[in-house]
Design a protein around this motif. Structure first.
Motif, PDB file in Angstrom:
ATOM      1  N   PRO A  98      -7.585  50.053  -6.802  1.00 10.81           N
ATOM      2  CA  PRO A  98      -6.832  50.793  -7.594  1.00 10.81           C
ATOM      3  C   PRO A  98      -6.001  51.705  -7.769  1.00 10.81           C
ATOM      4  CG  PRO A  98      -8.977  49.981  -8.068  1.00 10.81           C
ATOM      5  CD  PRO A  98      -9.525  49.930  -6.998  1.00 10.81           C
ATOM      6  N   GLU A  99      -4.741  52.277  -8.217  1.00 12.69           N
ATOM      7  CA  GLU A  99      -3.772  52.893  -7.045  1.00 12.69           C
ATOM      8  C   GLU A  99      -4.561  54.547  -7.343  1.00 12.69           C
ATOM      9  OE1 GLU A  99       0.154  54.736  -8.148  1.00 12.69           O
ATOM     10  OE2 GLU A  99      -0.426  52.372  -8.964  1.00 12.69           O
ATOM     11  N   PRO A 100      -5.068  55.089  -8.482  1.00 15.50           N
ATOM     12  CA  PRO A 100      -5.855  56.096  -7.803  1.00 15.50           C
ATOM     13  C   PRO A 100      -6.920  56.044  -6.827  1.00 15.50           C
ATOM     14  CG  PRO A 100      -5.714  55.704 -10.248  1.00 15.50           C
ATOM     15  CD  PRO A 100      -5.545  54.050  -9.820  1.00 15.50           C
ATOM     16  N   ARG A 101      -7.497  55.270  -6.369  1.00 12.12           N
ATOM     17  CA  ARG A 101      -8.721  55.968  -5.152  1.00 12.12           C
ATOM     18  C   ARG A 101      -7.810  54.765  -3.720  1.00 12.12           C
ATOM     19  NH1 ARG A 101     -13.005  52.113  -2.570  1.00 12.12           N
ATOM     20  NH2 ARG A 101     -14.183  53.045  -2.518  1.00 12.12           N
ATOM     21  N   LEU A 102      -7.015  54.375  -4.204  1.00 13.37           N
ATOM     22  CA  LEU A 102      -5.791  53.491  -3.127  1.00 13.37           C
ATOM     23  C   LEU A 102      -5.199  55.720  -1.797  1.00 13.37           C
ATOM     24  CD1 LEU A 102      -4.677  52.154  -0.895  1.00 13.37           C
ATOM     25  CD2 LEU A 102      -3.402  51.227  -2.252  1.00 13.37           C
ATOM     26  N   ASN A 103      -4.778  55.973  -3.646  1.00 11.01           N
ATOM     27  CA  ASN A 103      -3.548  56.886  -3.480  1.00 11.01           C
ATOM     28  C   ASN A 103      -5.077  58.191  -2.835  1.00 11.01           C
ATOM     29  OD1 ASN A 103      -1.642  56.104  -3.927  1.00 11.01           O
ATOM     30  ND2 ASN A 103      -1.678  56.890  -5.896  1.00 11.01           N
ATOM     31  N   GLY A 127       4.026  58.472  -3.283  1.00 17.77           N
ATOM     32  CA  GLY A 127       2.792  58.283  -2.909  1.00 17.77           C
ATOM     33  C   GLY A 127       2.402  59.735  -1.753  1.00 17.77           C
ATOM     34  N   PRO A 128       1.117  59.694  -1.216  1.00 16.93           N
ATOM     35  CA  PRO A 128       1.201  60.801  -0.109  1.00 16.93           C
ATOM     36  C   PRO A 128       1.123  60.006   1.017  1.00 16.93           C
ATOM     37  CG  PRO A 128      -0.925  59.817  -1.138  1.00 16.93           C
ATOM     38  CD  PRO A 128      -0.174  59.105  -1.382  1.00 16.93           C
ATOM     39  N   VAL A 129       1.765  58.970   1.280  1.00 21.30           N
ATOM     40  CA  VAL A 129       2.150  58.356   2.097  1.00 21.30           C
ATOM     41  C   VAL A 129       3.865  57.583   1.861  1.00 21.30           C
ATOM     42  CG1 VAL A 129       0.948  56.799   4.790  1.00 21.30           C
ATOM     43  CG2 VAL A 129      -0.301  58.633   2.929  1.00 21.30           C
ATOM     44  N   VAL A 422     -19.502  55.626  -8.952  1.00 20.66           N
ATOM     45  CA  VAL A 422     -19.247  54.914 -10.568  1.00 20.66           C
ATOM     46  C   VAL A 422     -19.530  55.842 -11.447  1.00 20.66           C
ATOM     47  CG1 VAL A 422     -19.349  52.853 -11.607  1.00 20.66           C
ATOM     48  CG2 VAL A 422     -20.571  52.595  -9.257  1.00 20.66           C
ATOM     49  N   GLU A 423     -20.396  56.573 -11.729  1.00 23.42           N
ATOM     50  CA  GLU A 423     -21.304  57.413 -12.951  1.00 23.42           C
ATOM     51  C   GLU A 423     -19.605  58.396 -12.804  1.00 23.42           C
ATOM     52  OE1 GLU A 423     -25.248  56.375 -13.099  1.00 23.42           O
ATOM     53  OE2 GLU A 423     -24.811  58.378 -11.581  1.00 23.42           O
ATOM     54  N   THR A 424     -19.632  58.979 -11.850  1.00 20.28           N
ATOM     55  CA  THR A 424     -18.321  60.114 -11.876  1.00 20.28           C
ATOM     56  C   THR A 424     -16.717  59.918 -12.498  1.00 20.28           C
ATOM     57  OG1 THR A 424     -19.633  61.246  -9.374  1.00 20.28           O
ATOM     58  CG2 THR A 424     -17.162  61.829 -10.995  1.00 20.28           C
ATOM     59  N   ALA A 425     -17.599  58.562 -11.958  1.00 23.87           N
ATOM     60  CA  ALA A 425     -15.197  57.394 -12.833  1.00 23.87           C
ATOM     61  C   ALA A 425     -15.374  57.429 -13.687  1.00 23.87           C
ATOM     62  CB  ALA A 425     -15.599  56.560 -12.183  1.00 23.87           C
ATOM     63  N   PRO A 473     -12.714  50.283  -7.728  1.00 21.22           N
ATOM     64  CA  PRO A 473     -12.715  48.191  -6.924  1.00 21.22           C
ATOM     65  C   PRO A 473     -13.503  47.572  -7.586  1.00 21.22           C
ATOM     66  CG  PRO A 473     -12.827  49.884  -4.816  1.00 21.22           C
ATOM     67  CD  PRO A 473     -13.481  51.004  -6.490  1.00 21.22           C
ATOM     68  N   ASP A 474     -13.003  46.794  -8.148  1.00 22.21           N
ATOM     69  CA  ASP A 474     -13.751  45.731  -9.381  1.00 22.21           C
ATOM     70  C   ASP A 474     -15.285  45.438  -8.703  1.00 22.21           C
ATOM     71  OD1 ASP A 474     -13.292  44.228  -6.607  1.00 22.21           O
ATOM     72  OD2 ASP A 474     -12.163  42.544  -7.740  1.00 22.21           O
ATOM     73  N   TYR A 475     -15.263  45.177  -7.440  1.00 23.51           N
ATOM     74  CA  TYR A 475     -17.104  45.250  -7.145  1.00 23.51           C
ATOM     75  C   TYR A 475     -18.208  46.650  -7.561  1.00 23.51           C
ATOM     76  CZ  TYR A 475     -15.963  48.045  -3.015  1.00 23.51           C
ATOM     77  OH  TYR A 475     -15.474  49.008  -1.789  1.00 23.51           O
TER      78      TYR A 475
END
Length: 592
Positions: A98-103, A127-129, A422-425, A473-475
């Protein structure tokens, strides 16, 4: 460099040096095979050196991190090796992250650039990179000069693992750890150039390093699995046989599915199956043509910390297989809360020391100091041990038995998940006042529970899952999300996780009214879904994944369907996950 010189140099020889040697002595031998494409050792090393030269022009030097955002392909391996030859370390990411996590990962890692496909480069704009398409880099004219030998303590790779504080944390693994892993692997499993090994894991999973580097460092052939997963365990057996695979690593859940397949009737060449990621609860049946090995290791210990062969179950033995003994160069300590050794048979926390311990968490000095501790059991003043948080006990024969966790971290289908992340998200989503995520007591799925901010206008559970899937991520997405008026509490006023983990799983919508089946295909699919997902009822509007399905369940469903003469692929579920849509697709394919 010769094979003899590699051996004489002792315990540490860098992985790139080993691959360079094989490129000299067997240049035309296949290094990578994928979807009909063969990359020889000479081609692999030449491409990686040319890429390394380009990376140097982009400022990559020892100590530089370069992120990888590529699908499973020969270019992914070339990219990782090219980064190493340039003196840098690669940061493994999932191409579908997912883009937010990747960034967040890219920003946290401080990567100088990200290697990706030209078709995906726009994703990183702003993005940052900055992104560098690997096709363009390999097409550049650059002088492939000599490469420097990496120091043992230099960073080799960074893998991000789930974080209990809500953010993923990067683990920095050194060359000496990977070198030690490779040396053990070659000796333990007698790797030869004639071996053919599988590559199935994502580069964001540390098992990718276990699949790739021991294989290529041993002059063997790396065979990339072509799809997300084969359509069924039986199809996977056929693929392994057709590709003449001799050594493979499979996550625990998938390995268990494979053990009962008809191996002998397909002429499989497999001689070694490695498995790990979760607690293994069973022994293999007798008569398999290969040996099964159980591996254990947190991300912080260079993939594998302990190992053991798992023989067929002896008569009257109902014990789960142990996780074995530490690799050469590593130490395993079972300690109490004061970090004192406990007697054999007593449960304590496993601490791992030795050359396989990672350098620590990237940009997390306080967390590193908390988990990577001085090792008082060896004479070296700078020796460290990692506090795993895993509870184990030493068996009478000296092997270690995995008991459980001392915190809320869980393992699911080989992935390490901090429930707090997961709970935070989930708590950040609109309409959520409070959320708790637990591993269901069955042990095969995450379940989420949400208290809405406005009980009169609650969010839709399926929409919460979809929104969450854009952030983690999906998992890490719970198989089901259930809305509650209030969370059950313990006498201390905390969420009662044990009670939530034991709640009955949601069932399908049933077959009343609009849910009544309209075709025989819908009816048959519903029966199969009930069997595979272990739910009591399924309606035509139900989603396979919202009922708890995942990629492994999809494989099981395809297998059951095949047994009943129904042509259904595991990937079909990812395209049509609602029952009536899948049925319509199958009927259309049959009519066509």
């Amino acid at each position: 460099m010769t094979e003899a010189s590699i051996a004489v140099r002792g315990a540490y020889t860098s992985v790139p040096s080993r691959i360079a040697w094989w490129a000299q002595v067997q240049p035309q031998r296949p290094a990578i095979v994928h979807a009909g494409t063969v990359v020889t050792y000479a081609e692999l090393y030449d491409r990686a050196r040319r890429l390394a030269a380009v990376l140097r022009t982009r400022g990559v030097t020892p100590g530089t991190f370069v992120a990888l955002a590529l699908e499973r392909s020969p270019d992914l391996v070339v990219a990782a090796l090219g980064v190493l030859l340039a003196g840098g370390a690669y940061v493994g990411t999932d191409v579908d992250e997912p883009e937010p996590r990747l960034n967040a990962i890219l920003a946290d890692s401080g990567a100088s650039l990200v290697l990706t496909r030209a078709a995906r480069a726009d994703r990183f704009a702003g993005g940052p990179v900055p992104a560098l398409p690997v096709e363009e880099a390999l097409a550049e004219e650059a002088v492939a000069d000599e490469v420097a030998e990496a120091l043992p303590s230099d960073a080799f790779y960074v893998v991000y693992t789930s974080g209990s504080t809500g953010s993923p944390k990067g683990v920095v693994v050194a060359h000496e750890g990977v070198s030690n892993l490779v040396a053990w692997y070659h000796q333990a499993f007698e790797v030869r150039p004639s071996d053919r090994m599988t590559q199935l894991a994502r580069p964001s999973f540390d098992a990718w390093a276990l699949e790739v580097w021991p294989c290529l460092s041993g002059g063997a052939t790396l065979c990339l699995v072509e799809t997300r997963l084969p359509e069924s365990p039986l199809d996977f057996v056929r693929w392994l046989a057709a590709e003449r695979i001799t050594v493979c690593f499979l996550t625990t859940a998938l390995a268990v599915e494979m053990l009962d397949q008809p191996w002998a009737s397909h002429g499989a060449a497999l001689r070694v199956m490695l498995t790990g990621g979760e607690k293994l609860h069973r022994h293999p049946p007798r008569g398999l043509p290969f040996r099964l090995y159980n591996l254990y290791g947190p991300t912080e210990t260079t993939v594998v910390a302990t190992w053991t062969e798992v023989p067929p179950r002896a008569s009257g033995d109902d014990q789960a297989p142990p996780i074995g003994r530490p690799l050469p160069g590593l130490h395993a300590y079972v300690l109490d809360a004061e970090r004192r050794p406990v007697p054999p048979g007593t449960v304590g926390e496993l601490h791992v020391g030795g050359v396989g311990v990672a350098r620590g968490y990237l940009n997390r000095p306080e967390l590193t100091a908390e988990r990577f501790l001085p090792d008082p059991f060896v004479p070296e003043a700078d020796a460290r041990m990692y506090a795993t948080g895993d509870l184990v006990r030493e068996l009478p024969d000296g092997a270690l038995d995995f008991v459980g966790r001392a915190d809320d971290q869980v393992k699911l289908r080989g992935f390490r998940i901090e429930l707090g992340e997961v709970e935070t998200a989930l708590n950040r989503l609109a309409g959520v006042r409070e959320a708790v995520v637990v591993l269901h007591e069955r042990g095969d799925r995450l379940v989420g529970y949400v208290v809405p901010e406005d009980p009169g206008n609650p969010p839709e559970a399926g929409e919460l899952r979809r929104e969450l899937g854009l952030r983690v991520p999906d998992y890490m997405v719970p198989h089901t999300v259930t809305l509650l008026e209030a969370l059950p509490l313990t006498p201390h006023g905390k969420a009662d996780r044990k009670a939530l983990a034991g709640r009955p799983l949601p069932v399908g919508r049933g077959t009343d009214g609009d849910q009544q089946f309209r075709t025989d295909t819908e009816r048959v699919l519903a029966e199969l879904w009930c069997e595979v997902l272990e739910v009591s009822s399924v309606g035509r509007e139900d989603s396979f994944f919202e009922l708890g399905g995942d990629s492994l369940h999809a494989m099981r469903l395809a297998n059951r369907a095949r047994e009943r003469g129904i042509r259904l692929g595991a990937d079909d579920l990812f395209e049509f996950d609602v029952l009536h849509e899948l049925a319509a697709s199958m009927n259309a394919a049959a009519d066509g």
